[in-house]
Each structure stands twice: as C-alpha cells, then as structure tokens.
Design a protein around this motif. Sequence first.
Motif, PDB file in Angstrom:
ATOM      1  N   HIS A  68       0.825  -1.206   0.000  1.00 60.25           N
ATOM      2  CA  HIS A  68       0.000   0.000   0.000  1.00 60.25           C
ATOM      3  C   HIS A  68       0.860   1.257   0.000  1.00 60.25           C
ATOM      4  O   HIS A  68       0.497   2.261  -0.635  1.00 60.25           O
ATOM      5  N   ARG A  69       1.968   1.221   0.702  1.00 57.97           N
ATOM      6  CA  ARG A  69       2.870   2.387   0.726  1.00 57.97           C
ATOM      7  C   ARG A  69       3.456   2.639  -0.664  1.00 57.97           C
ATOM      8  O   ARG A  69       3.545   3.783  -1.108  1.00 57.97           O
ATOM      9  N   MET A  70       3.833   1.566  -1.351  1.00 61.03           N
ATOM     10  CA  MET A  70       4.385   1.716  -2.691  1.00 61.03           C
ATOM     11  C   MET A  70       3.330   2.253  -3.663  1.00 61.03           C
ATOM     12  O   MET A  70       3.612   3.130  -4.479  1.00 61.03           O
ATOM     13  N   ILE A  71       2.097   1.742  -3.538  1.00 65.08           N
ATOM     14  CA  ILE A  71       1.019   2.216  -4.419  1.00 65.08           C
ATOM     15  C   ILE A  71       0.691   3.675  -4.121  1.00 65.08           C
ATOM     16  O   ILE A  71       0.471   4.480  -5.035  1.00 65.08           O
ATOM     17  N   ALA A 116      -5.274   8.504 -11.134  1.00 63.26           N
ATOM     18  CA  ALA A 116      -4.293   7.752 -10.369  1.00 63.26           C
ATOM     19  C   ALA A 116      -4.881   7.235  -9.059  1.00 63.26           C
ATOM     20  O   ALA A 116      -4.594   6.112  -8.637  1.00 63.26           O
ATOM     21  N   GLU A 117      -5.721   8.053  -8.412  1.00 61.93           N
ATOM     22  CA  GLU A 117      -6.351   7.600  -7.170  1.00 61.93           C
ATOM     23  C   GLU A 117      -7.311   6.442  -7.421  1.00 61.93           C
ATOM     24  O   GLU A 117      -7.405   5.512  -6.611  1.00 61.93           O
ATOM     25  N   ALA A 118      -8.024   6.485  -8.531  1.00 59.35           N
ATOM     26  CA  ALA A 118      -8.923   5.373  -8.855  1.00 59.35           C
ATOM     27  C   ALA A 118      -8.146   4.086  -9.102  1.00 59.35           C
ATOM     28  O   ALA A 118      -8.496   3.008  -8.601  1.00 59.35           O
ATOM     29  N   ILE A 119      -7.048   4.185  -9.869  1.00 54.44           N
ATOM     30  CA  ILE A 119      -6.218   3.005 -10.117  1.00 54.44           C
ATOM     31  C   ILE A 119      -5.582   2.526  -8.822  1.00 54.44           C
ATOM     32  O   ILE A 119      -5.503   1.323  -8.556  1.00 54.44           O
ATOM     33  N   GLY A 120      -5.130   3.478  -7.994  1.00 57.04           N
ATOM     34  CA  GLY A 120      -4.525   3.092  -6.717  1.00 57.04           C
ATOM     35  C   GLY A 120      -5.497   2.381  -5.808  1.00 57.04           C
ATOM     36  O   GLY A 120      -5.139   1.420  -5.115  1.00 57.04           O
TER      37      GLY A 120
END
Length: 349
Positions: A68-71, A116-120
Amino acid sequence: MIAALLAEPDPTTTPTVGVDCRMDTVCKQIYDITGNAWFAESSFWILVKPLRIILILLIALLIRWAAHRMISRLVRTSAHASVPAILRPLRERIPSAPAATADPSAVVPERRRQRAEAIGSVLRNTVTAVVFAIAVLLILSELNFNLAPLIASAGIAGVALGFGAQSLVKDVLSGIFMLLEDQYGVGDTVDLGEATGIVEAVGLRITTVRDARGVLWYIRNGEIIRVGNKSQGWALVIVDMPIGYAGVEEATSVMRAAAAEVAEDPDLAAHFVEPPDVLGVEQVTVDGAVIRTIAKTTADGQFDVGRELRRRLSEALDASGITARIAATRMFPRPAAPNGEGDTRGGAT
C-alpha cells in the motif's frame, strides 16, 4: 505370546510424541531436550502453533503495508510531469502520437490525480484480497485442515461464478482498462453512442453520464464499444456560413476580419491554440456558396469560441450587406389571388 499380550505395560516405558510433533522441527527439538512427550505435545499446540499463526498474520500485515505504501507513493508522484508508464494515457505512451511531443505541463494535474487515485484504490483492494487469502490458507494449513478439497471446491465455484457472471467480469475488466488508458474521466464531454453528455462518475462497472436534457444515463463499461471524447487535447471549431451569390473575395475578407477580432478578445484569447482561418468555399448549394471558417481551440473553450465566432461572423456579414443580398436571391411562393385572378406563380421577394 498370549502371556506377553496379557502382561501389564511397563510403567518405565517412555511414551512417544504424535506424528504431527515428530514432523515438526521445533516440537521434535523440545522433545529431544526435555524427553517429555506430554510437554512437547502441549508446547506444540499451545505455544508453537499460536506463535506461527501470529507470525503469519504479522507478515501478511507487513506485506500489505509495504504494498500500500508503494502504491500510495505511485499515486502521489502521478501529479508531476514524470509519471510511470502505467499511469500515462495510451496516447502519451505511443511515440508517434501527437500528444507524445506535447508539453507535459499541458496535461491537467487534477485529471491525472483523480485517475491515479482510482487506479490506486483498485490496486490496494487487489493486494489486500490476495495477501489475506494466502494468509488464511496458511493458517488453515497450520490447523491441519486438508486444503486440497477446499482449493478444488473454490476452483469449481470460481468456474461456475465465471460462467454465471460473464457480464460482470467483462464490465470490471473494461473499467480497469478504461482507467489505465485514460479514455475519459469525470467532467469530460463524451459520446458513448446511445448517450452523449458530461461524465459525472466513473466506476469499475458503471459510468454515469448526464446529457444535455438533464437525463442521467447509467452505462455498463462492458457495453461501451466506442468512446468519442470531446475534452481531451485540442478541438477544432468548424463554422460554415452561407453567402448566397455575393462576391466570395468580399465575403472572405469580411469573415477574416471578424474571426481576427474574436481571436483578439481578451476573454477568449487563451482558448485559441492557433489563430482562426477562413478556408474558402466549402460547397455550393441552390442558395449559393458556403464558406468554411475553422479555429483550433482548447477542449474546454471550444463551445464558447464556437458560439462567439458564429455571432461575430453573422454580424459582420449583416453589417457588410451580404445578408441582405442572400435574402434577395431567394424565391418564395406568393399566396393565390382571390377568384383565380392575378399571377399565382412564385416570385422574388
């Protein structure tokens, strides 16, 4: 032999540990050190097994936290110009595409951040599901559950679910690729075939579009065959104005002056990518020639520029007297004379 069977067991015989304990390295070492089977078995079930289960959960939480930190870091860096290839729109990943050579600062940061937030969010949910599914299987294995029937049943259930929910899987996969390729986003004006309007919400399964009449359309992503996005990159405003049988050179000169005034308007100048241009006669109809004017604008400003350009061109043609000459060349039918008197043929008005 019968006497040996009837004889009482020797109390000095040392009991042995169970198969599970003998197969475990820690339990076997405890038994070798203490020589007490009961203590080794108790330590195995009361101490070793719970510690292993806790260790599995801790490792799962650690892996989930690191992923999660990497994403999250990947999502944060997406607002800058240098983005990983996976978060770039498809047109930016193709070297021959026009946008590949464009200024990176022209890309709207807010749009990229939302995508990016949706993909994350999708990646984080996927990582959580995979990590904890593996952790649950390892914990069940520690509790001596036979995982072979469970995995086989899960496989059969997955196949049955796949056949029964093909449309759902299709919608979700289409939604994921739509996000990765940046086909459209919230606030874009799109043409999806049956529905044309502004995108209000984008999900993995459903896209919500509100059309010009205010109708809210819920469209499954798997049913979207083509997408026409009117809000990405630049737009081309095309205005065709009839001039009748007036002089083409005169009308072209008047329209170029009017188009130049629109380009110099302080409220609209920022929306022009290139100055407007009057191309010339586009077609000839029964009412005369039609002259085409084009203007390359930003996607957001195409509608404002188009409306203002049409207004200025119409006023310029009217002020130059060309509009009056268009009306003079048209033929309108005259009303029939009473009692059949007079000429009932059409005439110029």
